[in-house]
Write an enzyme that holds these catalytic residues in place. Structure first.
Site, PDB file in Angstrom:
ATOM      1  N   ASN A 200       0.858  -1.186   0.000  1.00  0.00           N
ATOM      2  CA  ASN A 200       0.000   0.000   0.000  1.00  0.00           C
ATOM      3  C   ASN A 200       0.894   1.236   0.000  1.00  0.00           C
ATOM      4  OD1 ASN A 200      -1.809   2.050   0.509  1.00  0.00           O
ATOM      5  ND2 ASN A 200      -2.315   1.397   2.597  1.00  0.00           N
TER       6      ASN A 200
ATOM      7  N   GLY B 221       2.122   2.541  10.903  1.00  0.00           N
ATOM      8  CA  GLY B 221       3.121   3.616  10.801  1.00  0.00           C
ATOM      9  C   GLY B 221       3.758   3.975  12.125  1.00  0.00           C
TER      10      GLY B 221
ATOM     11  N   GLU C  99      -6.978   4.872   7.617  1.00  0.00           N
ATOM     12  CA  GLU C  99      -6.786   6.289   7.251  1.00  0.00           C
ATOM     13  C   GLU C  99      -8.006   6.836   6.515  1.00  0.00           C
ATOM     14  OE1 GLU C  99      -2.982   5.606   5.423  1.00  0.00           O
ATOM     15  OE2 GLU C  99      -2.176   5.170   7.412  1.00  0.00           O
TER      16      GLU C  99
ATOM     17  N   HIS D 129      -9.748   1.224   4.877  1.00  0.00           N
ATOM     18  CA  HIS D 129      -8.454   1.413   5.541  1.00  0.00           C
ATOM     19  C   HIS D 129      -8.623   2.421   6.680  1.00  0.00           C
ATOM     20  CE1 HIS D 129      -4.349   2.684   6.268  1.00  0.00           C
ATOM     21  NE2 HIS D 129      -3.983   1.535   5.737  1.00  0.00           N
TER      22      HIS D 129
ATOM     23  N   SER E 202       3.083  -1.695  10.529  1.00  0.00           N
ATOM     24  CA  SER E 202       4.518  -1.723  10.841  1.00  0.00           C
ATOM     25  C   SER E 202       5.206  -3.044  10.515  1.00  0.00           C
ATOM     26  CB  SER E 202       4.748  -1.335  12.308  1.00  0.00           C
ATOM     27  OG  SER E 202       4.402   0.022  12.510  1.00  0.00           O
TER      28      SER E 202
ATOM     29  N   GLU F  76      -5.553  -4.732  10.831  1.00  0.00           N
ATOM     30  CA  GLU F  76      -4.534  -3.698  11.012  1.00  0.00           C
ATOM     31  C   GLU F  76      -4.853  -2.883  12.259  1.00  0.00           C
ATOM     32  OE1 GLU F  76      -2.530  -2.442   7.165  1.00  0.00           O
ATOM     33  OE2 GLU F  76      -4.482  -1.507   7.066  1.00  0.00           O
TER      34      GLU F  76
ATOM     35  N   LYS G  25       0.111   4.287  -0.356  1.00  0.00           N
ATOM     36  CA  LYS G  25      -0.563   5.476   0.200  1.00  0.00           C
ATOM     37  C   LYS G  25      -0.350   6.677  -0.734  1.00  0.00           C
ATOM     38  CE  LYS G  25      -0.086   3.385   4.715  1.00  0.00           C
ATOM     39  NZ  LYS G  25      -0.217   3.541   6.143  1.00  0.00           N
TER      40      LYS G  25
HETATM   41  P1  PGA Z   1       2.545   0.659   7.704  1.00  0.00           P
HETATM   42  O1  PGA Z   1       1.078   0.806   7.092  1.00  0.00           O
HETATM   43  O2  PGA Z   1       3.127  -0.621   7.149  1.00  0.00           O
HETATM   44  O3  PGA Z   1       3.271   1.873   7.236  1.00  0.00           O
HETATM   45  O4  PGA Z   1       2.387   0.592   9.197  1.00  0.00           O
HETATM   46  C1  PGA Z   1       0.259  -0.307   6.896  1.00  0.00           C
HETATM   47  C2  PGA Z   1      -1.045   0.149   6.313  1.00  0.00           C
HETATM   48  O5  PGA Z   1      -1.533   1.218   6.688  1.00  0.00           O
HETATM   49  O6  PGA Z   1      -1.627  -0.532   5.457  1.00  0.00           O
END
Ligand code: PGA
Length: 242
Positions: free
Chosen positions: A7, A167, A94, A92, A203, A161, A9
């Site tokens: 992903n 993140g 976000e 997701h 992460s 998640e 983003k």
């Molecule tokens: P990250 O994000 O690996 O940067 O923690 C995962 C995600 O949001 O899909």
């Protein structure tokens, strides 16, 4: 089948997205492993052009649920399909947090994706606050039920998640994740009788990928930050064959 979902983003410019797509295209394709790259909408066509004909598949980070109409800036599932998209992330954290996406909207998007023949990857996870309050399983269970409300399908993919892990450089223990994955599989079995893959996200790095990847009930990973750099993407993909 195991899944490695990248992903990207809103991290990348076009040249970087193309370069990462080349990495995914060139990756040694393991039997029973599906690599999916999810670029920003702005790069879907370009990235799709790079991965087309390879073992890597094209995914989108979101899609609107209406089939067409006066919805300025929205991107519809049929439009994505025309560009060769076969997976779409839905719900997701976000999207839920910054764009106010509710369980109801997530459910509509899941239905629209299935109706169009695109596989949704339904993202769920508890916040730090919910986790501290001991509500991890009840929150995740509610999100899974809501996302699949009124849906009857053969194949479900869910990404667990934890919001506090995304993140953040921290993750749940493999055992804690596995226990949530088991619960999700049970819910899908009871409500859908469907085949269900549950991926872990939050992460994931070169240091912890294999621990998650090799644990029963963890059917793959959804990787954000670490998948958006050429060097780390190369290392992550190389680890899939170990
Ligand atoms: P990250 O994000 O690996 O940067 O923690 C995962 C995600 O949001 O899909």
């Amino acid at each position: 089948m195991k899944y490695f979902i990248a992903n990207w983003k809103m991290y990348l410019g076009l040249a970087e997205a193309r370069a990462l797509a080349e990495v995914a295209r060139a990756a040694h394709s393991e039997e029973n492993t599906q690599v999916v790259v999810c670029p920003s909408f702005a790069h879907i066509d370009a990235v799709g052009g790079v991965v087309r004909g390879s073992a890597a598949a094209l995914g989108a980070q979101d899609a609107y649920f209406e089939p067409s109409g006066a919805y300025t800036s929205a991107v519809g599932i049929e439009q994505l399909k025309e560009l060769g998209v076969s997976y779409v992330l839905v719900g997701h954290s976000e999207r839920r947090h910054y764009f106010g996406e509710t369980d109801d909207v997530v459910n509509k998007k899941v239905k629209a994706a299935y109706a169009a023949g695109i596989q949704p990857i339904i993202c769920v996870g508890e916040t730090e606050q919910e986790r501290s309050a001991g509500q991890t399983k009840s929150r995740v269970s509610a999100q899974v039920h809501a996302a699949l409300q009124g849906v009857s399908v053969k194949k479900v993919i869910i990404a667990y998640e934890p919001v506090w892990a995304i993140g953040a450089g921290k993750t749940p223990s493999v055992e804690d994740a596995q226990s949530v994955h088991r619960m999700i599989k049970q819910i899908v079995k009871e409500t859908q009788g469907a085949e269900c893959s549950v991926l872990y996200g939050g992460s994931v790095t070169q240091d912890n990928l294999q621990a998650f990847w090799n644990t029963p009930d963890i059917d793959g990973v959804l990787v954000g930050g670490a998948s958006a750099h050429k060097k780390t993407l190369i290392s992550l993909l190389a680890l899939l064959s170990h």
